[in-house]
Every structure is written in structure tokens, then in C-alpha cells.
Write a protein that holds these residues in place. Structure first.
Motif, PDB file in Angstrom:
ATOM      1  N   GLU A 180       1.084  -1.044   0.038  1.00 32.23           N
ATOM      2  CA  GLU A 180      -0.063   0.103   0.113  1.00 32.23           C
ATOM      3  C   GLU A 180       0.988   1.238  -0.076  1.00 32.23           C
ATOM      4  O   GLU A 180       0.417   2.157  -0.874  1.00 32.23           O
ATOM      5  CB  GLU A 180      -0.894  -0.083   1.037  1.00 32.23           C
ATOM      6  CG  GLU A 180      -2.075   1.209   1.367  1.00 32.23           C
ATOM      7  CD  GLU A 180      -2.849   1.291   0.160  1.00 32.23           C
ATOM      8  OE1 GLU A 180      -2.994   0.322  -0.413  1.00 32.23           O
ATOM      9  OE2 GLU A 180      -3.268   2.307  -0.075  1.00 32.23           O
ATOM     10  N   TYR A 181       1.844   1.247   0.754  1.00 31.55           N
ATOM     11  CA  TYR A 181       2.858   2.522   0.930  1.00 31.55           C
ATOM     12  C   TYR A 181       3.279   2.748  -0.476  1.00 31.55           C
ATOM     13  O   TYR A 181       3.570   3.701  -0.939  1.00 31.55           O
ATOM     14  CB  TYR A 181       3.928   2.017   1.919  1.00 31.55           C
ATOM     15  CG  TYR A 181       5.072   3.027   1.777  1.00 31.55           C
ATOM     16  CD1 TYR A 181       6.384   2.465   1.152  1.00 31.55           C
ATOM     17  CD2 TYR A 181       5.061   4.396   2.466  1.00 31.55           C
ATOM     18  CE1 TYR A 181       7.514   3.313   1.120  1.00 31.55           C
ATOM     19  CE2 TYR A 181       6.282   5.064   2.499  1.00 31.55           C
ATOM     20  CZ  TYR A 181       7.443   4.264   1.776  1.00 31.55           C
ATOM     21  OH  TYR A 181       8.542   5.351   1.648  1.00 31.55           O
ATOM     22  N   ALA A 183       2.449   1.584  -3.447  1.00 31.63           N
ATOM     23  CA  ALA A 183       1.168   2.043  -4.354  1.00 31.63           C
ATOM     24  C   ALA A 183       0.977   3.427  -4.132  1.00 31.63           C
ATOM     25  O   ALA A 183       0.311   4.161  -5.099  1.00 31.63           O
ATOM     26  CB  ALA A 183       0.038   1.067  -4.261  1.00 31.63           C
ATOM     27  N   ARG A 184       1.124   3.995  -3.015  1.00 29.13           N
ATOM     28  CA  ARG A 184       0.659   5.436  -2.814  1.00 29.13           C
ATOM     29  C   ARG A 184       1.493   6.306  -3.293  1.00 29.13           C
ATOM     30  O   ARG A 184       1.158   7.622  -3.663  1.00 29.13           O
ATOM     31  CB  ARG A 184       0.208   5.779  -1.218  1.00 29.13           C
ATOM     32  CG  ARG A 184      -0.843   4.948  -0.693  1.00 29.13           C
ATOM     33  CD  ARG A 184      -1.013   5.158   0.834  1.00 29.13           C
ATOM     34  NE  ARG A 184      -2.199   4.443   1.285  1.00 29.13           N
ATOM     35  CZ  ARG A 184      -2.790   4.692   2.518  1.00 29.13           C
ATOM     36  NH1 ARG A 184      -2.130   5.485   3.426  1.00 29.13           N
ATOM     37  NH2 ARG A 184      -3.404   3.900   2.758  1.00 29.13           N
ATOM     38  N   GLY A 186       5.328   5.810  -2.424  1.00 31.05           N
ATOM     39  CA  GLY A 186       6.563   5.708  -1.626  1.00 31.05           C
ATOM     40  C   GLY A 186       7.530   4.881  -2.321  1.00 31.05           C
ATOM     41  O   GLY A 186       7.368   4.357  -3.491  1.00 31.05           O
TER      42      GLY A 186
ATOM     43  N   LYS B 336       6.904  16.090  -6.224  1.00 28.50           N
ATOM     44  CA  LYS B 336       6.875  14.755  -6.651  1.00 28.50           C
ATOM     45  C   LYS B 336       5.550  14.406  -6.880  1.00 28.50           C
ATOM     46  O   LYS B 336       4.773  13.947  -8.153  1.00 28.50           O
ATOM     47  CB  LYS B 336       7.503  13.655  -5.762  1.00 28.50           C
ATOM     48  CG  LYS B 336       6.889  12.409  -6.185  1.00 28.50           C
ATOM     49  CD  LYS B 336       7.365  11.408  -4.763  1.00 28.50           C
ATOM     50  CE  LYS B 336       6.937   9.951  -4.872  1.00 28.50           C
ATOM     51  NZ  LYS B 336       7.963   9.161  -5.103  1.00 28.50           N
ATOM     52  N   PHE B 337       4.563  14.676  -5.990  1.00 33.39           N
ATOM     53  CA  PHE B 337       3.276  14.369  -5.926  1.00 33.39           C
ATOM     54  C   PHE B 337       2.349  15.266  -6.962  1.00 33.39           C
ATOM     55  O   PHE B 337       1.411  14.864  -7.506  1.00 33.39           O
ATOM     56  CB  PHE B 337       2.599  14.245  -4.584  1.00 33.39           C
ATOM     57  CG  PHE B 337       2.958  12.854  -4.027  1.00 33.39           C
ATOM     58  CD1 PHE B 337       4.218  13.052  -2.862  1.00 33.39           C
ATOM     59  CD2 PHE B 337       2.424  11.814  -4.212  1.00 33.39           C
ATOM     60  CE1 PHE B 337       4.708  11.989  -2.032  1.00 33.39           C
ATOM     61  CE2 PHE B 337       3.046  10.542  -3.463  1.00 33.39           C
ATOM     62  CZ  PHE B 337       3.943  10.827  -2.453  1.00 33.39           C
ATOM     63  N   ARG B 340       3.109  13.907 -10.208  1.00 32.70           N
ATOM     64  CA  ARG B 340       2.189  12.574 -10.496  1.00 32.70           C
ATOM     65  C   ARG B 340       0.666  12.705 -10.617  1.00 32.70           C
ATOM     66  O   ARG B 340       0.143  12.047 -11.531  1.00 32.70           O
ATOM     67  CB  ARG B 340       2.194  11.830  -9.084  1.00 32.70           C
ATOM     68  CG  ARG B 340       3.703  11.080  -9.097  1.00 32.70           C
ATOM     69  CD  ARG B 340       3.576  10.004  -7.974  1.00 32.70           C
ATOM     70  NE  ARG B 340       4.687   9.137  -8.092  1.00 32.70           N
ATOM     71  CZ  ARG B 340       4.702   7.709  -7.767  1.00 32.70           C
ATOM     72  NH1 ARG B 340       3.637   7.286  -7.248  1.00 32.70           N
ATOM     73  NH2 ARG B 340       5.738   6.912  -7.807  1.00 32.70           N
ATOM     74  N   LYS B 541      -2.465  12.542  -0.430  1.00 33.98           N
ATOM     75  CA  LYS B 541      -2.127  11.216  -1.313  1.00 33.98           C
ATOM     76  C   LYS B 541      -1.651  10.059  -0.263  1.00 33.98           C
ATOM     77  O   LYS B 541      -2.104   8.712  -0.267  1.00 33.98           O
ATOM     78  CB  LYS B 541      -1.046  11.274  -2.402  1.00 33.98           C
ATOM     79  CG  LYS B 541      -0.857  10.378  -3.280  1.00 33.98           C
ATOM     80  CD  LYS B 541      -2.085   9.904  -4.031  1.00 33.98           C
ATOM     81  CE  LYS B 541      -1.716   8.674  -4.707  1.00 33.98           C
ATOM     82  NZ  LYS B 541      -3.081   8.118  -5.219  1.00 33.98           N
ATOM     83  N   MET B 542      -0.512  10.372   0.503  1.00 35.70           N
ATOM     84  CA  MET B 542       0.163   9.277   1.150  1.00 35.70           C
ATOM     85  C   MET B 542      -0.518   8.777   2.258  1.00 35.70           C
ATOM     86  O   MET B 542      -0.429   7.760   2.999  1.00 35.70           O
ATOM     87  CB  MET B 542       1.607   9.751   1.802  1.00 35.70           C
ATOM     88  CG  MET B 542       2.509   9.925   0.754  1.00 35.70           C
ATOM     89  SD  MET B 542       2.789   8.121  -0.294  1.00 35.70           S
ATOM     90  CE  MET B 542       3.744   7.472   1.009  1.00 35.70           C
ATOM     91  N   GLN B 544      -3.972   8.485   2.388  1.00 35.25           N
ATOM     92  CA  GLN B 544      -5.364   8.060   1.938  1.00 35.25           C
ATOM     93  C   GLN B 544      -4.984   6.651   1.216  1.00 35.25           C
ATOM     94  O   GLN B 544      -4.128   6.758   0.662  1.00 35.25           O
ATOM     95  CB  GLN B 544      -6.245   9.111   1.368  1.00 35.25           C
ATOM     96  CG  GLN B 544      -6.362  10.191   2.116  1.00 35.25           C
ATOM     97  CD  GLN B 544      -7.569  11.044   1.660  1.00 35.25           C
ATOM     98  OE1 GLN B 544      -8.595  10.859   2.028  1.00 35.25           O
ATOM     99  NE2 GLN B 544      -7.327  11.977   0.765  1.00 35.25           N
ATOM    100  N   ASP B 545      -5.904   5.905   0.944  1.00 34.45           N
ATOM    101  CA  ASP B 545      -5.785   4.613   0.316  1.00 34.45           C
ATOM    102  C   ASP B 545      -5.147   4.892  -1.279  1.00 34.45           C
ATOM    103  O   ASP B 545      -5.697   6.115  -1.648  1.00 34.45           O
ATOM    104  CB  ASP B 545      -7.266   3.894  -0.049  1.00 34.45           C
ATOM    105  CG  ASP B 545      -7.100   2.528  -0.631  1.00 34.45           C
ATOM    106  OD1 ASP B 545      -7.140   2.539  -1.839  1.00 34.45           O
ATOM    107  OD2 ASP B 545      -6.646   1.553   0.436  1.00 34.45           O
ATOM    108  N   HIS B 546      -4.494   4.080  -1.714  1.00 32.73           N
ATOM    109  CA  HIS B 546      -3.876   4.197  -2.953  1.00 32.73           C
ATOM    110  C   HIS B 546      -4.757   4.776  -4.168  1.00 32.73           C
ATOM    111  O   HIS B 546      -4.728   5.119  -5.240  1.00 32.73           O
ATOM    112  CB  HIS B 546      -2.963   3.256  -3.284  1.00 32.73           C
ATOM    113  CG  HIS B 546      -3.508   1.824  -3.978  1.00 32.73           C
ATOM    114  ND1 HIS B 546      -4.011   1.003  -3.135  1.00 32.73           N
ATOM    115  CD2 HIS B 546      -3.809   1.646  -5.051  1.00 32.73           C
ATOM    116  CE1 HIS B 546      -4.530   0.038  -3.694  1.00 32.73           C
ATOM    117  NE2 HIS B 546      -4.193   0.235  -4.823  1.00 32.73           N
ATOM    118  N   THR B 547      -6.269   4.154  -3.791  1.00 29.09           N
ATOM    119  CA  THR B 547      -7.023   4.244  -4.961  1.00 29.09           C
ATOM    120  C   THR B 547      -7.788   5.667  -4.782  1.00 29.09           C
ATOM    121  O   THR B 547      -8.330   6.046  -5.685  1.00 29.09           O
ATOM    122  CB  THR B 547      -8.209   3.094  -4.906  1.00 29.09           C
ATOM    123  OG1 THR B 547      -8.760   3.293  -3.484  1.00 29.09           O
ATOM    124  CG2 THR B 547      -7.758   1.783  -5.204  1.00 29.09           C
TER     125      THR B 547
END
Lengths: 312, 747
Positions: A180-181, A183-184, A186, B336-337, B340, B541-542, B544-547
Motif C-alpha cells: 500500500e505504501y 502504491a501510494r 512511496g 513529486k506528487f 504525479r 495522497k500518502m 489515504q488509500d492508494h485508490t
């Protein structure tokens, strides 16, 4: 109290706490019955206490959400170093070292495990280089990301480093967390693992983090080798043992590999320094016997990886 | 009653001048009054023993008032008015025959009521003293012989144009007054000052008779809907809808946006007791192309007029890729984010320039922009090729004075969008105060350094809740709930108060501290500027869930706000994209060079594609008052959507091109404002010296219309000394004195 990583591996086998042992009701077995009850009661109490502790911790976290402060791990430091004065300063980035269980693969490192290899000197030496050579705002001391004690803290540190991953033994929960890390957004840099056996130990956990992704060689042209320094030409960076053995490799790891796992957009998420020891190169940068060319590459590679993680 | 007491109608007093016709000078009147008052005072003093001082004074005042009134009557008061000479003047009677006059408010169409009033009363009465010229009007005034069998079929009402037509005829006839019978539903948005000033110059009063109720008992009508003229594909945009209702206060209605008849956005709205209300609704623009949306409120049961529930609006969705340059002074997670987040937006190309070391830059997304290898652009033509600019944590003194000015010109002159982020080298901490960049920011900078790495919570302001930038969820309530659960930002800078014209969308508050502005935007020059006083939104982003796509959606929407309305070197516009029953399309084009300096002497041509497939060409002329601007007009004769493509050239240089769309609609204008616009009619009559009447009070008009300074007039002095009110006052004053004396026992 030292964490008992071995206990965690029991769950891997599918074994769960035994709370279904039948207790005999006959008078002859009163003692057994009492023992059964005590065990169950004790386990239930522990569970309640743990739950309460978690809830309280969550409550405090909600009230005072903050990035975890610097913490020393006295007794687990392999190579102690003085604590810098700015250790507790909040900065944009710092060297985030993963504290993971070694479990079945603890070996010589016994209960502590292999996570603190070179720790904390390598971390602080590398940080000194980052401070001098880049515009990254960082402090002089590392941050330990404790996968066992405070796993969710990892999400506050989008770059983490794990050393000696040829001895790591992650639980399913920890694999899921790392997946998960990553995928977000990291980034994980792993270093200092050598030879066939350690590769297999590494992949045994890594393949549970990403069962659906291949580990590939990172091509020389990849941006990760060109963010700050151009590193098409690279040498095998040895550990300190090189000074005594004269060999730049360990075990059967004669050929260095810079491997990675990519995400769906072609970005490196996990960067593996296999059959090399950049950690030692940072740790012994001040050792006049340790060759400059290895130190230089280790710093350049590390800085490239950090900048890459902050730009991709 | 007024006329009974005062002998003449109120209009005479309003228009006339009070005069005294006695041969003696006015000062003798005052002198006499003073003498009489003095005499009466002495006389009262002689008889003081019978009354107290105060009562004696009262009696003295009453007696003096009576003498003053008698003396006034003796001085022959009169009203001097200009009146039209009988049979020597023309009164123009204009009857509105637009479609709204066909509405039957009480079972009989308004036009029929107007005809009846004219034929049964007004024309016979007016004809006794004046020549009556009858006109029917809608778009323009046309002479008719009689007020019979008129048909309410004109698609538009242009009162101003019609009055100008009559004013033009005044040069050939002695026009004494204009009588306008209408419901006031002017489709041009009002009567222009030109028409009014022409009538005032001629001193021709316009008397108006209003038909129809001033509001429907049960109706919801869209007053206006504003949407952006341009958008990028799949953009979430805001429609601001103003509407009024009568008879439905407290009801729930559906505010809807439709395309091709299908609803694409809908929300429930509570109708407030106030007549006029404004709401916003967000909708997605869809793919590239010219889109026609119907914006309005779904009709509800009982509405008397449902034709005014929707308006048509156009949005030109451009498939052009917009470019943003992000200058960052130090490696940061936010960088970075943001990169993205923008990788998923096909409409925006993000070029980044990052200072990785003291003397090294890392360029991404701009491989063809070689000038970036040397750092931040130093020439306007290099910087201005971008549509948006983000300045991160980079010391102000990293930029030369010329570059700082160029950053300001990027918004002011070029029309681009600029966003400033917080950081240890940004805003107050970066020495931005007292630079041209501080002047363009929507928030004041604090005097001290204020960047903090403490985590802090964000909250939307009222404006933020309605803004497309902060709309993560389509539903407003769900959106608010989402923001309330947002992870804290990793850092923030304390900012000062917003400047006039700035809109604060988001606040930030560290626990135990008061909130300060976090995200604020404003228009600046031709462009727009925002400040996002954090570089810690990456935690959205970091943590919360990756989706979860909150972070990406927010940044994409923020960047679209920055660049969607950034003009190119050639930028065309027209004031109204939808023309209800109107043909005239003014065109305006701005031509700039690569440095966005104005270009004079360019050949600017607009090719207009008609709905029937044909095309027309319009050559635009330079505006003498505004260098670099070219204007022209086009007549859209047929209903449908038109596309106007403009190119600008000078010698061998082509500056670029631009396209806009507009739409001519027929048969819609009269559906709106169908209630009587009493305000407009009253204002028209007040501004021209006329009077407003209802059909029931219009019987006064023939006598009052004579009071006019236009045409052939004579000044008459109308006696006032014999007004019944004066005799009544004499009796009242005298009677009052007697009653007082009786009460005080001296009678």
C-alpha cells in the motif's frame, strides 16, 4: 524489552492463538479446566488491554497528529554515533531506515535482527553528504520507521531504506502495508544483500509485497541514474570486509545488480542494490583505508535515488 | 380627491412652477406679514391678563397663519405650466405587439386590453385636443391606422429602438408627447441612455401604461446563468444561476444542467422567500467541441409560465494542450506528487525546473525547451509560451529584477495563471515582500517568516465549497464531508489578510491556533494569481488509500483554473454567446506578439461558419482607442450555432488563431420577463418627464398629457387662489382658534 520477532512468524503458518482448546468439565480435571480458563481469560485480558491501548493511541494521534519525532534505539545500534543537535528538527526529508523483523533469518543478529546494520553511523554520514551536496532540507539524524511498533508512521516518509534484506522476514500484514505504501507513491531502497541464498530470502518477502510484478534490471539510461549524477558506469561497492579479504563481493555475489520494481507508469518503486554494500561505503567514508571511488559512487547513487524518489 | 381639493391634477403641480401674479413685489408681502404679525402680537400683550403666555402665543400664531394665508391669496398665487396647444400637436401612441402581450392574465390578452383602452377611451379623448398617430412596436415601431386586430406576434421588444424611431420623426412634426402601452418586457436588457437623452433633448415626455401583473402568482423564472465561455475537456465547471420565484417559497426544486435534453448535473434547491435567488451548480463539460447546455430549473406543478425555466448557454471545450511551468527551488515531496497528479491530465503538460543542488537544475517534461537548462527563463518570449506558472520554494533573489517583473507581466500582460506555493524559501520566508511578485498575490505577506512544518487541518470557506477547484465529489454535502476528513497538510505558511477582490477558498489551522487563509485566488490584469500557502498537500495522497484520487483531482482542478482562460496571441470574444431573438454579433479580437506586446496594423480576418453549412468572412478593423484590438460585427440572421475562426497576420508573420462559438435563438426572448416590468416603465416615464399609469388610472392621461414642453406649447398661469383647499384651510384655522378659546374659557 526486546521485541520478540519470532513470535510474529507463528502467524505466517496460519496458526492462530489457540483459544479453542476444549476444557474438561469433570472434577478430576478441575486443574486443567482452571488452567484452560486462566489461559483464555489472560489472553482475553491482554487483547482488551491492547485494544484499549490502540484506541488511546489513535485518540492521541487524532488530537496531536504529527510526524514522529527522532528516537534513539540504544542497545540496537550497531555503530553508535553522537546524536546531532538538530536531531529533532522537522525537515522535508531525512534518512528513514526501516526497522523490520528478521524472524527465521535473524542468524547472527539474534533477537535484534539485521535492520540496524551500519546504524546509525551510515545514516548520519550519508545525511552529511546530502546536506552538503544538494538543496534538500534535511536534518543530521535519521528516522527509524518501526514496522512492528508504529507501522502507519511509514506514510509520513515517502522514502525509506532497508539494509541486509537478505535477512528480512516480513509478516503478511507488513507485506500488505508496504504494498500500500509503495502504491501510494512511496519509494524503497534496499541494500547490502549478497548471493543466491540472500536473494531468495529477500524475494520470499518481496514476492508477497508484489506477487504481480517482476524484478528487473534497471537500464543505464533510466532517469534514476541521471537525476543529479550520470552513473552509466558503476562499480561493485564492497562492504568493509573488502579491506580484509581483498574481495569486492560476498558469498557468491560476484556480479553487482541494480534492480528494481516498476509501477504501471514506468517509475521505479523499489530500488535494489544487490551484491553491493552502499551502507558500508557511507559508514566508512571517514576510513582512510576505504577507497574513495566506492564512497563516491555510494553517495552519488544514494543521492540520485533520493532525488529520483522526490521527482518521480 | 386631489383634483377636487387642488383644482388641477398632480401632474400640473409636478411640471408647473409656482408664481405670484400680483403687481406688488414679493418683499412687500413679507413686510406686510411682519407688520401684521407684530400688530397682533402687541394686541395679544394688551389682553395678556386673560390668557397665559404660552396660550397667548398659540393664539397669536394661529391668527398670524390666517392672515398669512389671506395675504397669500391676495398676492394671486398661480401655477405656470407649459401646455400643448390644442389641435396643434401630435401625440404618438405606441402599442407593444410582442408575443408577451398575447398572455391572457385575466382571460383576455394584454394586447386586447390595450386595444380596448385605446378605442374606448384614450384615442377619443386624445383626439379631441391632439392629432394622434398610432404605432405598433416590437423590434421597431411601425405606423398603423387603427388600434384594431393587432396581433401579438413580434419575437422581441426593443423599446429603446422604437423610441429612437419616433424621436427621429419628431423633426418633421410637432410631437408633444409619447404614450407607450406595454408590459415593459424589453429584451435588450434595458433602454439605452442614447434613446433617453434624445427624448430629453426634444423635451418629449413618455407616458407609460403598464399591462400585466408585475409578477406571476406562481412562477419560477431564470434571470441569468453564467458559465465559462471556454473549458478544457472533462473539466468540472461552475454555472451560476440567478432566478426568481413567486408563490413557491419553501418548495424544493431541481436545478439542472442538460445537454441534448439529458440531465448531466442536478441538485435540489430550497426556494427562499426572497424573490431573487442565486445558486451554483457544477457540471462536467465533456470532450472537446462546442457544447450547448440548457441550464435551469425543472418546472413544478402549478407554474403559470414554464417557458422561462431554462436558458441556453455555450461552452467551447478546447482540445488544445495547455502548458504549465513549475519552478521549484528545492527538492520536495509536494513536487513529486504534483507531477504525479498531472500525469493523468491529458489537457495539461507540466514542465518542471528543479534546483537539485546549488548549481544544478533538473528539467522534466520540457525536453524541447532548451532555454530551461540555463535556469528560469530570462526572455518574455520564452516564459510567455507557457500558459501557467507555479513558483515553489525559491528565494526571491534567485530571480533577477527583470525576471521578477516578467513573472508579474506573465499574469498582467500575458494573461497567464500564476500560483505561489509555501516553503522555507517562499513567500515571506523567501524575501518576497516588497517585490513585484508580492504586489500580484491575493494575500498580504506577513512581516516575519511564517513557514511551519507542523501538521495542520484545512477547511473550506463558503466560497471554497462552491468552487470547482475544491469540488472532489459531485454532491456538495459529500464533498464537504470529504474535506472534513482530509488528512492534515505537512506544513503551512501564515498569510496575511486577503486583498480586495481576492477570494479565499480554504483556511488552515494548527491545533490551538486561529485559522488563516491557505488557498486564495484573484484576477490580476489579464490573468489570475493564486497562493496555496502550503507544500504539504502530498499527505492527501500518502495518508489515504492508494485508490483515492483526492490529491490528483484537486491539483488538476487547480491547474485548470490557472490556465483555462489564458489567452493565446490571438484572442477573440463576443459579449453574448447566446442571442435571444437578436442578430447583431459584435466581434472583438486582441492580437499580441510572442512577448505579448500589442500588435497594430495586423490583418485580422474572421471566418464564420453558419448553421446552414455556408460561411461568411468579416474583416476586422483596428480599434483607435485600444492598440492591438480589432473590432467588427456580424449579423446572425438564422437561428443555430455559428463558429467564428479568426486569424491575424502581418506581412509574413502569422500571430495565431482563435475560435469562438455563438448561437442565435428565435422565439425565446419573449418567454422571459413576461410579467410587467413596472420598474422599467416607471423609470422611462420619470426620466423623460412623463407619468406612469395603470389601465385603470389611464383615464387621467388625456388631461395630463397636455402638460409638456415639447411640440407647440403655450405657457399658462393657472389660478391657485381659488383652490378649495385654501378656503378649507381658512375655515379650519378660524374654527380651530374659536375652539381653543372656548376650551380655555375666553369665549
Amino acid at each position: 524489552m526486546q521485541p520478540d520477532f519470532s513470535a510474529t512468524t507463528d502467524y505466517e503458518d496460519g496458526n492462530t492463538p489457540d483459544n479453542t482448546t476444549p476444557c474438561h468439565s469433570s472434577r478430576q480435571n478441575m486443574f486443567i479446566e482452571h488452567s484452560c480458563y486462566s489461559d483464555r481469560h489472560t489472553r482475553n485480558m491482554r487483547f482488551r488491554i491492547a485494544t484499549l491501548a490502540v484506541l488511546l493511541a489513535c485518540g492521541f494521534s487524532a488530537l496531536y497528529a504529527f510526524q514522529a519525532h527522532f528516537r534513539q534505539y540504544t542497545g540496537e545500534e550497531e555503530n553508535p554515533a553522537p546524536v546531532p543537535s538538530d536531531a529533532d528538527e522537522r525537515t522535508e526529508w531525512t534518512f528513514a531506515r526501516l526497522r523490520y523483523p528478521s524472524g527465521r533469518y535473524a542468524g547472527y543478529s539474534s533477537e535484534v535482527g539485521s535492520w540496524p546494520t551500519d546504524f546509525p553511523k551510515a545514516d548520519r554520514q550519508f545525511l552529511a553528504g546530502v546536506r552538503r551536496l544538494t538543496r534538500i532540507h534535511t536534518r543530521s539524524a535519521e528516522q527509524v520507521i518501526d514496522l512492528v511498533g508504529d507501522p502507519n508512521e511509514i506514510f509520513n516518509w515517502p522514502w525509506v531504506y532497508a539494509v541486509e534484506v537478505g535477512h528480512w522476514d516480513l509478516t503478511e500484514a507488513q507485506c500488505k502495508l508496504l504494498r500500500e505504501y509503495l502504491a501510494r507513491g512511496g519509494f524503497l531502497m534496499v541494500d547490502d544483500f549478497h548471493g543466491t541464498f540472500e536473494w531468495e530470502v529477500f524475494t520470499q518477502s518481496m514476492s508477497r509485497i508484489f506477487p504481480d510484478r517482476q524484478i528487473v534490471e534497471i537500464p543505464d539510461a533510466d532517469p534514476i541514474f541521471h537525476t543529479v549524477y550520470d552513473l552509466e558506469t558503476r562499480v561493485q561497492v564492497p562492504g568493509l570486509q573488502y579491506l580484509y579479504s581483498g574481495r569486492v563481493y560476498e558469498k557468491d555475489g560476484k556480479v553487482p545488480h541494480w534492480r528494481g520494481i516498476y509501477d504501471d507508469d514506468g517509475r521505479v518503486m523499489v530500488a535494489m542494490c544487490f551484491n553491493q554494500d552502499d551502507g558500508d561505503a557511507w559508514e566508512h567514508a571517514d576510513n582512510p583505508q576505504y577507497e574513495t571511488k566506492y564512497t563516491s559512487q555510494a553517495y552519488r547513487l544514494g543521492i540520485n535515488y533520493v532525488i529520483y524518489s522526490m521527482t518521480h | 380627491m386631489f383634483e377636487f381639493l387642488f383644482k388641477y391634477p398632480p401632474a400640473m403641480f409636478a411640471k408647473g412652477k409656482f408664481v405670484l401674479l400680483a403687481p406688488w413685489p414679493v418683499w412687500t408681502l413679507f413686510l406686510l406679514l411682519i407688520a401684521v404679525a407684530g400688530g397682533l402680537f402687541w394686541f395679544q400683550r394688551q389682553r395678556r391678563s386673560l390668557l397665559s403666555n404660552s396660550r397667548a402665543t398659540i393664539i397669536w400664531l394661529v391668527q398670524t397663519a390666517l392672515i398669512a394665508l389671506l395675504l397669500l391669496m391676495l398676492w394671486h398665487p398661480a401655477l405656470s405650466v407649459a401646455r400643448l396647444r390644442p389641435q396643434q400637436n401630435v401625440v404618438a401612441v405606441l402599442v407593444d405587439h410582442s408575443r408577451s402581450m398575447g398572455i391572457a392574465d385575466d382571460g383576455k390578452p394584454r394586447l386586447q386590453n390595450a386595444e380596448d383602452l385605446l378605442n374606448n377611451q384614450l384615442i377619443p379623448d386624445l383626439s379631441k385636443r391632439f392629432q394622434v398617430r398610432l404605432y405598433e412596436f416590437g423590434r421597431d415601431a411601425v405606423r398603423v391606422d387603427q388600434a384594431k386586430n393587432l396581433v401579438a406576434n413580434d419575437n422581441a421588444t426593443r423599446i429603446g429602438d422604437s423610441l429612437k424611431h419616433i424621436a427621429a420623426e419628431a423633426g418633421t412634426m410637432p410631437l408633444g408627447a409619447i404614450v407607450l402601452l406595454s408590459d415593459g418586457g424589453d429584451n435588450t436588457g434595458g433602454i439605452d441612455r442614447d434613446a433617453i437623452s434624445q427624448l430629453r433633448q426634444l423635451r418629449v415626455p413618455v407616458h407609460t401604461i403598464g399591462f400585466g401583473p408585475d409578477h406571476f402568482n406562481k412562477d419560477i423564472e431564470i434571470v441569468d446563468a453564467s458559465v465559462p465561455a471556454r473549458a478544457l475537456p472533462q473539466s468540472r465547471v461552475t454555472a451560476r444561476v440567478a432566478f426568481r420565484q413567486h408563490g413557491f417559497a419553501g418548495a424544493k426544486v431541481k436545478l439542472t444542467v442538460r445537454e441534448n435534453g439529458n440531465p448531466i448535473a442536478q441538485q435540489l434547491v430550497d426556494l427562499k422567500p426572497d424573490a431573487e435567488q442565486s445558486e451554483t451548480i457544477l457540471f462536467n463539460t465533456g470532450e472537446a467541441g462546442a457544447h450547448t447546455f440548457q441550464v435551469g430549473i425543472e418546472p413544478i406543478e402549478g407554474e403559470q409560465n414554464v417557458q422561462n425555466n431554462y436558458v441556453v448557454r455555450l461552452v467551447n471545450v478546447d482540445k488544445k494542450k495547455m502548458r504549465v511551468l513549475y519552478m521549484e527551488g528545492e527538492p520536495r515531496w509536494e513536487f513529486k506528487f504534483i507531477r504525479r497528479a498531472m500525469e493523468d491530465d491529458p489537457s495539461i503538460e507540466l514542465a518542471t525546473l528543479l534546483r537539485t543542488t546549488q548549481n544544478k537544475n533538473y528539467v522534466q517534461g520540457a525536453e524541447h525547451d532548451k532555454f530551461l537548462q540555463d535556469g528560469f527563463p530570462s526572455k518574455p518570449q520564452d516564459l510567455f509560451q507557457y500558459d501557467g506558472l507555479i513558483i515553489g520554494s525559491s528565494e526571491a533573489n534567485y530571480f533577477s529584477n527583470a525576471q521578477q517583473q516578467m513573472i508579474r507581466d506573465f499574469a498582467d500582460k500575458r494573461g497567464g495563471g500564476v500560483l505561489f506555493l509555501a516553503g522555507r524559501f517562499a513567500l515571506s520566508d523567501g524575501g518576497y515582500a516588497n517585490t513585484p511578485m508580492a504586489e500580484m498575490m491575493p494575500l498580504h505577506l506577513t512581516a516575519e517568516k511564517s513557514f511551519s512544518r507542523d501538521f495542520a487541518s484545512v477547511s473550506l470557506t463558503d466560497a471554497g465549497r462552491e468552487s470547482a477547484i475544491c469540488r472532489i465529489e459531485d454532491d456538495a454535502q459529500k464533498n464537504l464531508a470529504r474535506w472534513q476528513k482530509m488528512p492534515q497538510v505537512a506544513n503551512y505558511a501564515v498569510m496575511g489578510a486577503p486583498k480586495p477582490g481576492a477570494v479565499v477558498l480554504m483556511n488552515v489551522a494548527e491545533q490551538g491556533h486561529r485559522p488563516t487563509p491557505l488557498l486564495a485566488v484573484q484576477n490580476y490584469g489579464r490573468g489570475r494569481v493564486g497562493v496555496f500557502a502550503t507544500s504539504g498537500s502530498w499527505r492527501w495522497k500518502m495518508l489515504q488509500d492508494h485508490t483515492d484520487k483526492t490529491h490528483a483531482i484537486f491539483w488538476q482542478q487547480l491547474m485548470r483554473w490557472m490556465v483555462t482562460e489564458t489567452p493565446g496571441e490571438v484572442s477573440s470574444s463576443t459579449p453574448r454567446q447566446v442571442l435571444p431573438d437578436d442578430t447583431n454579433v459584435p466581434l472583438r479580437v486582441s492580437v499580441r506578439d510572442k512577448s505579448y506586446d500589442t500588435v497594430s496594423g495586423a490583418a485580422v480576418t474572421t471566418t464564420i461558419s453558419r448553421p446552414d453549412g455556408g460561411s461568411d468572412t468579416v474583416e476586422l478593423k483596428p480599434d483607435p482607442l485600444e492598440p492591438g484590438t480589432y473590432t467588427g460585427s456580424y449579423s446572425a440572421d438564422k437561428p443555430g450555432t455559428y463558429i467564428a475562426e479568426t486569424t491575424a497576420r502581418q506581412d509574413k508573420t502569422t500571430f495565431g488563431d482563435d475560435a469562438i462559438t455563438f448561437r442565435r435563438e428565435d422565439g425565446v426572448a419573449e418567454n422571459f420577463g413576461a410579467a410587467q416590468n413596472k420598474d422599467l416603465l416607471e423609470k422611462l416615464s420619470n426620466d423623460t418627464g412623463g407619468n406612469y399609469y395603470t389601465p385603470s388610472s389611464a383615464k387621467r392621461l388625456p388631461s395630463e398629457v397636455a402638460v409638456s414642453e415639447a411640440g407647440i406649447t403655450a405657457h399658462d398661469n393657472l389660478d391657485l387662489w381659488d383652490m378649495p383647499i385654501l378656503f378649507l384651510l381658512v375655515i379650519l384655522i378660524r374654527g380651530g382658534e374659536w375652539l381653543l378659546r372656548r376650551k380655555w374659557g375666553v369665549v
